[in-house]
Write a protein that holds these residues in place. Sequence first.
Motif, short mmCIF file in Angstrom:
data_model
loop_
_atom_site.label_atom_id
_atom_site.label_comp_id
_atom_site.label_asym_id
_atom_site.label_seq_id
_atom_site.Cartn_x
_atom_site.Cartn_y
_atom_site.Cartn_z
N VAL A 17 31.05 53.98 79.67
CA VAL A 17 31.90 55.11 80.06
C VAL A 17 31.34 56.44 79.55
O VAL A 17 31.30 57.42 80.31
N GLU A 18 30.90 56.48 78.31
CA GLU A 18 30.42 57.74 77.73
C GLU A 18 28.92 57.97 77.93
O GLU A 18 28.47 59.11 77.97
N GLY A 19 28.15 56.88 78.04
CA GLY A 19 26.70 57.02 78.16
C GLY A 19 26.19 57.00 79.59
O GLY A 19 25.56 57.94 80.05
N TRP A 20 26.50 55.94 80.32
CA TRP A 20 25.92 55.75 81.65
C TRP A 20 26.63 56.52 82.75
O TRP A 20 25.98 57.11 83.62
N LEU A 21 27.97 56.52 82.76
CA LEU A 21 28.69 57.18 83.86
C LEU A 21 28.28 58.64 84.05
O LEU A 21 27.98 59.05 85.17
N PRO A 22 28.25 59.46 82.98
CA PRO A 22 27.89 60.86 83.19
C PRO A 22 26.44 61.05 83.68
O PRO A 22 26.18 61.91 84.52
N VAL A 23 25.53 60.25 83.18
CA VAL A 23 24.12 60.37 83.57
C VAL A 23 23.93 59.94 85.03
O VAL A 23 23.22 60.59 85.80
N LEU A 24 24.57 58.85 85.39
CA LEU A 24 24.43 58.32 86.75
C LEU A 24 25.28 59.08 87.77
O LEU A 24 25.05 58.97 88.96
N LYS A 25 26.28 59.80 87.26
CA LYS A 25 27.25 60.47 88.14
C LYS A 25 27.91 59.46 89.09
O LYS A 25 28.15 59.73 90.26
#
Length: 160
Positions: A17-25
Motif C-alpha cells: 500500500v505505501e511502497g508499490w501502489l504510489p510508484v506503480l500508480k
Amino acid sequence: MLTLVRIDDRLIHGQVVEGWLPVLKAQRIVVVCDQAAADPTTRALMELSVPPTTALDVLTVASAPSTLKNAAATPERVLVLAPGPQEVLALHEAGVPFTSVNVGGLHYAAGTVQLGRAIYLDSADIDSLEALAERGVRVEGRAVPSEAPLDVMAALKARA
C-alpha cells in the motif's frame, strides 16, 4: 495493463500500500488466492487496507485469468498479488500475459531455503519459479521499489 505481478504470502500490507501502489500508480489490485476469495472476513480486511481510490478484486486462481486477460488489454493500471509461485504459474499457463514477476515476500517455514532477506522457497516454489523462467518470465526479488532487484534464478543457480 498489468503493472506488476507480485508474489507475497502476506498479500496486502504496508509495503504494497505505501511502497508499490504510489510508484506503480495502480488503480486496481487483483488478489489471486483461493483461501482469501473464500473468506469474507479476509476480503473485508483487505478492502479496509486499500485506499478508497483503489479498486480491489479478490479472485480464485480459476476465475482470475479471464479478468486479468481483459485487464491487460485496458489502460487501467493493475497490480496483481498472489501468495505463492504456484498461483502465478497457473495464471501464466492460463494465458495471462506478463513477462516478469516480483517475489516480494515468502516467509520462513520448515524445509525452505533462504534466497533473500524475506524470500524462503520450498521445492514446489522452486519448481514453479523454474517453470516460469522456462516460459520466458523474468523472476526478480525485492520487497519495495527502492530496493535493488535480486535475480532470483541466478541466486538459485548459485546455491546449486
